[in-house]
Each structure stands twice: as structure tokens, then as C-alpha cells.
Design a protein around this motif. Structure first.
Motif, PDB file in Angstrom:
ATOM      1  N   ILE A  77      29.703   0.302  33.284  1.00 22.54           N
ATOM      2  CA  ILE A  77      28.264   0.533  33.372  1.00 22.54           C
ATOM      3  C   ILE A  77      27.744   0.275  34.781  1.00 22.54           C
ATOM      4  O   ILE A  77      26.980   1.054  35.335  1.00 22.54           O
ATOM      5  CB  ILE A  77      27.517  -0.365  32.366  1.00 22.54           C
ATOM      6  N   CYS A  78      28.193  -0.826  35.366  1.00 20.68           N
ATOM      7  CA  CYS A  78      27.639  -1.275  36.642  1.00 20.68           C
ATOM      8  C   CYS A  78      28.721  -1.387  37.712  1.00 20.68           C
ATOM      9  O   CYS A  78      29.818  -1.903  37.453  1.00 20.68           O
ATOM     10  CB  CYS A  78      26.972  -2.637  36.437  1.00 20.68           C
ATOM     11  N   ASP A  79      28.416  -0.899  38.891  1.00 20.49           N
ATOM     12  CA  ASP A  79      29.276  -1.100  40.060  1.00 20.49           C
ATOM     13  C   ASP A  79      28.769  -2.337  40.787  1.00 20.49           C
ATOM     14  O   ASP A  79      27.778  -2.280  41.516  1.00 20.49           O
ATOM     15  CB  ASP A  79      29.225   0.124  40.973  1.00 20.49           C
ATOM     16  N   SER A  80      29.447  -3.450  40.558  1.00 17.02           N
ATOM     17  CA  SER A  80      29.028  -4.731  41.133  1.00 17.02           C
ATOM     18  C   SER A  80      29.920  -5.168  42.272  1.00 17.02           C
ATOM     19  O   SER A  80      29.873  -6.326  42.708  1.00 17.02           O
ATOM     20  CB  SER A  80      29.059  -5.813  40.039  1.00 17.02           C
ATOM     21  N   CYS A  81      30.731  -4.258  42.782  1.00 10.40           N
ATOM     22  CA  CYS A  81      31.736  -4.628  43.782  1.00 10.40           C
ATOM     23  C   CYS A  81      31.096  -5.243  45.028  1.00 10.40           C
ATOM     24  O   CYS A  81      31.604  -6.222  45.577  1.00 10.40           O
ATOM     25  CB  CYS A  81      32.558  -3.399  44.157  1.00 10.40           C
ATOM     26  N   GLU A 218      25.396   1.948  17.722  1.00 12.91           N
ATOM     27  CA  GLU A 218      25.288   0.504  17.909  1.00 12.91           C
ATOM     28  C   GLU A 218      26.122   0.144  19.135  1.00 12.91           C
ATOM     29  O   GLU A 218      27.318   0.430  19.182  1.00 12.91           O
ATOM     30  CB  GLU A 218      25.807  -0.229  16.673  1.00 12.91           C
ATOM     31  N   VAL A 219      25.498  -0.464  20.143  1.00  9.32           N
ATOM     32  CA  VAL A 219      26.181  -0.729  21.405  1.00  9.32           C
ATOM     33  C   VAL A 219      26.226  -2.230  21.682  1.00  9.32           C
ATOM     34  O   VAL A 219      25.211  -2.930  21.561  1.00  9.32           O
ATOM     35  CB  VAL A 219      25.474  -0.009  22.581  1.00  9.32           C
ATOM     36  N   TYR A 220      27.417  -2.698  22.071  1.00  8.08           N
ATOM     37  CA  TYR A 220      27.615  -4.080  22.490  1.00  8.08           C
ATOM     38  C   TYR A 220      28.220  -4.081  23.886  1.00  8.08           C
ATOM     39  O   TYR A 220      28.951  -3.167  24.268  1.00  8.08           O
ATOM     40  CB  TYR A 220      28.554  -4.819  21.538  1.00  8.08           C
ATOM     41  N   ILE A 221      27.903  -5.116  24.650  1.00  7.01           N
ATOM     42  CA  ILE A 221      28.535  -5.338  25.948  1.00  7.01           C
ATOM     43  C   ILE A 221      29.582  -6.423  25.764  1.00  7.01           C
ATOM     44  O   ILE A 221      29.272  -7.521  25.286  1.00  7.01           O
ATOM     45  CB  ILE A 221      27.515  -5.778  27.016  1.00  7.01           C
ATOM     46  N   VAL A 222      30.822  -6.131  26.136  1.00  6.28           N
ATOM     47  CA  VAL A 222      31.918  -7.098  26.045  1.00  6.28           C
ATOM     48  C   VAL A 222      32.509  -7.229  27.442  1.00  6.28           C
ATOM     49  O   VAL A 222      33.178  -6.314  27.929  1.00  6.28           O
ATOM     50  CB  VAL A 222      32.986  -6.637  25.034  1.00  6.28           C
ATOM     51  N   THR A 223      32.247  -8.356  28.094  1.00  7.18           N
ATOM     52  CA  THR A 223      32.544  -8.481  29.511  1.00  7.18           C
ATOM     53  C   THR A 223      33.046  -9.875  29.860  1.00  7.18           C
ATOM     54  O   THR A 223      32.785 -10.839  29.128  1.00  7.18           O
ATOM     55  CB  THR A 223      31.275  -8.162  30.340  1.00  7.18           C
ATOM     56  N   THR A 224      33.761  -9.971  30.971  1.00 10.09           N
ATOM     57  CA  THR A 224      34.152 -11.283  31.499  1.00 10.09           C
ATOM     58  C   THR A 224      33.102 -11.797  32.483  1.00 10.09           C
ATOM     59  O   THR A 224      33.276 -12.862  33.066  1.00 10.09           O
ATOM     60  CB  THR A 224      35.525 -11.217  32.196  1.00 10.09           C
ATOM     61  N   LYS A 225      32.032 -11.054  32.656  1.00 10.91           N
ATOM     62  CA  LYS A 225      30.923 -11.505  33.495  1.00 10.91           C
ATOM     63  C   LYS A 225      30.087 -12.508  32.684  1.00 10.91           C
ATOM     64  O   LYS A 225      29.992 -12.399  31.461  1.00 10.91           O
ATOM     65  CB  LYS A 225      30.051 -10.305  33.862  1.00 10.91           C
ATOM     66  N   GLN A 226      29.498 -13.474  33.349  1.00 10.65           N
ATOM     67  CA  GLN A 226      28.614 -14.387  32.636  1.00 10.65           C
ATOM     68  C   GLN A 226      27.420 -13.592  32.097  1.00 10.65           C
ATOM     69  O   GLN A 226      26.811 -12.806  32.800  1.00 10.65           O
ATOM     70  CB  GLN A 226      28.186 -15.531  33.552  1.00 10.65           C
ATOM     71  N   SER A 227      27.097 -13.831  30.831  1.00  3.15           N
ATOM     72  CA  SER A 227      26.136 -12.992  30.119  1.00  3.15           C
ATOM     73  C   SER A 227      24.792 -12.888  30.812  1.00  3.15           C
ATOM     74  O   SER A 227      24.163 -11.827  30.824  1.00  3.15           O
ATOM     75  CB  SER A 227      25.930 -13.540  28.695  1.00  3.15           C
ATOM     76  N   ARG A 228      24.324 -13.989  31.403  1.00  2.00           N
ATOM     77  CA  ARG A 228      22.990 -13.981  32.004  1.00  2.00           C
ATOM     78  C   ARG A 228      22.897 -12.999  33.165  1.00  2.00           C
ATOM     79  O   ARG A 228      21.828 -12.444  33.431  1.00  2.00           O
ATOM     80  CB  ARG A 228      22.596 -15.393  32.459  1.00  2.00           C
ATOM     81  N   PRO A 243      19.385  -6.535  23.944  1.00  2.00           N
ATOM     82  CA  PRO A 243      19.396  -7.760  23.139  1.00  2.00           C
ATOM     83  C   PRO A 243      20.500  -8.721  23.580  1.00  2.00           C
ATOM     84  O   PRO A 243      21.678  -8.331  23.643  1.00  2.00           O
ATOM     85  CB  PRO A 243      19.651  -7.245  21.719  1.00  2.00           C
ATOM     86  N   SER A 244      20.146  -9.947  23.877  1.00  2.00           N
ATOM     87  CA  SER A 244      21.118 -10.919  24.376  1.00  2.00           C
ATOM     88  C   SER A 244      22.222 -11.189  23.363  1.00  2.00           C
ATOM     89  O   SER A 244      23.357 -11.487  23.745  1.00  2.00           O
ATOM     90  CB  SER A 244      20.422 -12.229  24.754  1.00  2.00           C
ATOM     91  N   GLU A 245      21.904 -11.074  22.065  1.00  2.00           N
ATOM     92  CA  GLU A 245      22.921 -11.346  21.042  1.00  2.00           C
ATOM     93  C   GLU A 245      23.987 -10.258  20.992  1.00  2.00           C
ATOM     94  O   GLU A 245      25.022 -10.410  20.335  1.00  2.00           O
ATOM     95  CB  GLU A 245      22.273 -11.500  19.660  1.00  2.00           C
ATOM     96  N   ARG A 246      23.755  -9.151  21.684  1.00  2.00           N
ATOM     97  CA  ARG A 246      24.762  -8.091  21.722  1.00  2.00           C
ATOM     98  C   ARG A 246      25.514  -8.060  23.044  1.00  2.00           C
ATOM     99  O   ARG A 246      26.197  -7.087  23.362  1.00  2.00           O
ATOM    100  CB  ARG A 246      24.100  -6.736  21.445  1.00  2.00           C
ATOM    101  N   ILE A 247      25.405  -9.150  23.817  1.00  2.00           N
ATOM    102  CA  ILE A 247      26.186  -9.292  25.038  1.00  2.00           C
ATOM    103  C   ILE A 247      27.182 -10.428  24.848  1.00  2.00           C
ATOM    104  O   ILE A 247      26.803 -11.585  24.680  1.00  2.00           O
ATOM    105  CB  ILE A 247      25.291  -9.582  26.259  1.00  2.00           C
ATOM    106  N   TYR A 248      28.446 -10.098  24.841  1.00  2.00           N
ATOM    107  CA  TYR A 248      29.516 -11.085  24.742  1.00  2.00           C
ATOM    108  C   TYR A 248      30.124 -11.252  26.135  1.00  2.00           C
ATOM    109  O   TYR A 248      30.914 -10.419  26.592  1.00  2.00           O
ATOM    110  CB  TYR A 248      30.574 -10.635  23.738  1.00  2.00           C
ATOM    111  N   GLY A 249      29.733 -12.332  26.806  1.00  2.00           N
ATOM    112  CA  GLY A 249      30.173 -12.549  28.167  1.00  2.00           C
ATOM    113  C   GLY A 249      31.210 -13.647  28.288  1.00  2.00           C
ATOM    114  O   GLY A 249      31.806 -14.088  27.304  1.00  2.00           O
ATOM    115  N   LEU A 250      31.412 -14.087  29.526  1.00  2.00           N
ATOM    116  CA  LEU A 250      32.383 -15.128  29.815  1.00  2.00           C
ATOM    117  C   LEU A 250      32.090 -16.362  28.974  1.00  2.00           C
ATOM    118  O   LEU A 250      30.955 -16.827  28.899  1.00  2.00           O
ATOM    119  CB  LEU A 250      32.321 -15.491  31.306  1.00  2.00           C
TER     120      LEU A 250
END
Length: 332
Positions: A77-81, A218-228, A243-250
């Protein structure tokens, strides 16, 4: 050390796949005076997720089955390089101030440039700090504390990072949790003191924000980035109140465990499951778990992976290569 000599260490062209869709060369961060200049992108206002008429109500989705998408964030989704490289340099200076006493502006510029090339090996953000320090040790023998830095090339780091990482961690006597905490604190400080600069060092890949906004799935974010940080970028850069509850972060567990949790939720029974990643190794981990056999797996062609990885993925029956236009169309 002369900038020309530093830049001369770049790997042979054509052998590496750099951050596809990365920050354009004309706006990549540079350090001409020792201070970072952050590339900036315009921020568009996009309605909150689920706030458009095209979205199908959840009750209707459940009744018809519907699709569930678990999306990686960085590289999909995001280019954070740009942001992660600059944050890593900032954090490395805090962690190892003595290391940077001989690092001038030209070398900092070279380090950030190499981080674009090395980004495919990074699974979790703290690894950026290790790469920054390793690059410094490659260039300055007098500060060298690792046994692997002497004569090490960028290509060798790309090919052997899984072996190099535990070696340097041990030789530098570093621990994962301390580096994760430091990397997060440096980002928090940057956001607090220069939100526009932090936001401007990131960008969404073309069409991904609109695809999220218009998705009927239904979309969820599953990432090793810290959710915030993922949540902040979705809101500030794309205008999406995800929705924060649909972000699964570090910290929420390995991605294979998160996928297992998602598929077990009662509201997800009967849905068609899709997992979209930019790391071939992560998809291989999913394939190794028989409990996840129902997931459709996708490797994006625009994220942080190499041509070699894409070719290997193409030979795996479970994995589909997907380009950016098809991803946006499928998600909608």
C-alpha cells in the motif's frame, strides 16, 4: 571519503530490482548540508473507509460470502522506503553516536541511497538500523566491530542477510526489543516535531488509496510496522479513517498466526480469503502451514522484492503475481 568513491561501490546495474515505485530520484532525501531534506507529496482528502455508497453493508457481505483481503502495508500500500531509511539514520546516531563521528554528509547520502537497494531484505523496521551500521563499517575500517564487513558488497548483503543479521547482532551485542523501541521512539519524535516532514517522506502507491476507499470487501492490514504508524499514514496521507481494530501490526504475532486468527473469526466464515504481500519469504511461510491452505496468495510486482524472487514465486503454484492495476481493480 570522497563521494565519488562511495557512489562507485554501487552494484552492477541490471542485477537488482530496486524499490519499484520508490521515491523519484529528483525528490529522494539528500544531505547536502548535513540536514535532511524531505521529499513532499500532496495530501489528498479521501472519504473514510466504508463511507462511500459503493461499499456493500457487512450484513449483506456475510450473507453472500464475499471476499476478505489481508494486505501487507509497506511495499503493498505504502512506499515508506524514504522515511524508514531516514529514521534509521536518525536512530543509528542515537544508538551509536561514536560511529558517526567520521561520517560526513556525502557518506550519509550514500547510506540512504544504498538503503533503497537493500530494502527487500528488511522484514521488520529495526533491521534498517543494522543495515545502516553495517554500511558505515563497510566504509570506515577504524569503527569496524563485525567480522563480516571487510570487503562485503551490497549484492552479498542482499543474498545473505538472513545469515548476516544474527552474526552482527551477536558481535555488536544488540537485542531486538531495544532496537524496535528506539526505532519507534525516533519516529514518534519526528512525527511530534515535524509531522509534515514525516508524512512527506512516505507515499501511497498510485491507486491503492482509492482502492481501499472503494473496496466492497472486508479489508485488514497485516504488517510488521507498528500499528500507530500505519494508522497515521492512512489518515494523514490518504485521508482514510481505517478502523484500528483491523490493523494487525508489530507485536500482534507472526503473520501466519494473524491469518489463522482472521480465518477463524465467526464473521469470516464462508468468505474467500486473499493475502497480498511483497515478500516471497513470507508467502513461503504461509504455504508451510496446512491450516492456511484456503488462502489465495499474491506477490506484488511493485513492492520491495527482487526480479529473482518474482521469478521464483512465479514457479510456485500457490502464488499469483499481481501488478498494481490488477490489484486496484480486484480490491474494488
Amino acid at each position: 571519503m570522497a563521494a565519488g568513491r562511495l557512489l562507485g561501490l554501487r552494484p552492477a546495474p541490471g542485477r537488482l530490482h530496486r524499490c519499484v515505485g520508490g521515491l523519484p530520484a529528483t525528490v529522494r532525501p539528500t544531505f547536502p548540508t548535513g540536514r535532511a531534506k524531505f521529499c513532499r507529496y500532496s495530501i489528498r482528502s479521501i472519504p473514510p473507509l466504508g463511507g462511500v455508497g459503493r461499499r456493500v453493508p457487512r450484513a449483506a457481505q456475510a450473507a453472500m460470502g464475499g471476499d476478505l483481503y489481508a494486505l501487507d502495508f509497506d511495499g503493498v500500500i505504502c512506499d515508506s522506503c524514504g522515511e524508514s531509511s531516514l529514521s534509521a539514520v536518525k536512530a543509528a546516531k542515537v544508538r551509536w553516536p561514536w560511529l558517526f563521528q567520521q561520517v560526513d554528509a556525502a557518506m550519509e547520502e550514500w547510506i540512504v541511497e544504498q538503503m533503497y537497494t537493500l530494502r527487500p531484505v528488511v522484514e521488520t523496521g529495526y533491521e534498517n538500523l543494522l543495515l545502516v551500521r553495517l554500511l558505515v563499517e563497510i566504509q570506515i575500517p577504524s569503527v569496524r566491530k563485525s567480522s563480516v564487513a571487510d570487503g562485503l558488497s551490497i549484492q552479498e548483503i542482499l543474498e545473505n542477510w538472513l545469515k548476516l543479521k544474527p552474526t552482527v547482532m551477536d558481535e555488536w551485542q544488540e537485542d531486538r526489543e531495544s532496537l524496535v523501541d528506539l526505532f519507534g521512539r525516533v519516529r514518534d519524535d519526528w512525527i511530534e516535531n515535524d509531522l509534515s516532514g514525516w508524512i512527506g517522506a512516505n507515499r501511497f502507491y498510485p491507486g491503492t488509496a482509492d482502492a481501499l476507499k472503494l473496496s466492497s470487501s472486508e479489508v485488514y492490514i497485516v504488517t510488521t510496522k507498528q500499528s500507530r504508524f500505519a494508522e497515521a499514514l492512512l489518515k494523514e496521507l490518504a485521508g482514510i479513517d481505517f478502523p484500528s481494530e483491523r490493523i494487525y501490526g508489530l507485536g500482534t504475532g507472526p503473520k501466519v498466526k494473524v491469518l489463522q486468527q482472521l480465518q477463524k473469526m465467526p464473521q469470516h466464515q464462508g468468505r474467500t480469503l486473499h493475502f497480498v504481500e511483497d515478500r516471497f519469504a513470507t508467502l513461503n511461510n504461509v504455504i508451510k502451514e496446512p491450516a492456511l491452505d484456503n488462502w489465495n496468495l499474491y506477490l506484488v510486482t511493485w513492492g520491495y522484492n527482487t526480479q529473482k524472487e518474482r521469478e521464483e514465486a512465479a514457479a510456485v503454484a500457490r502464488i499469483q503475481l499481481i501488478d498494481l492495476p490488477d490489484f486496484s481493480k480486484q480490491l474494488k
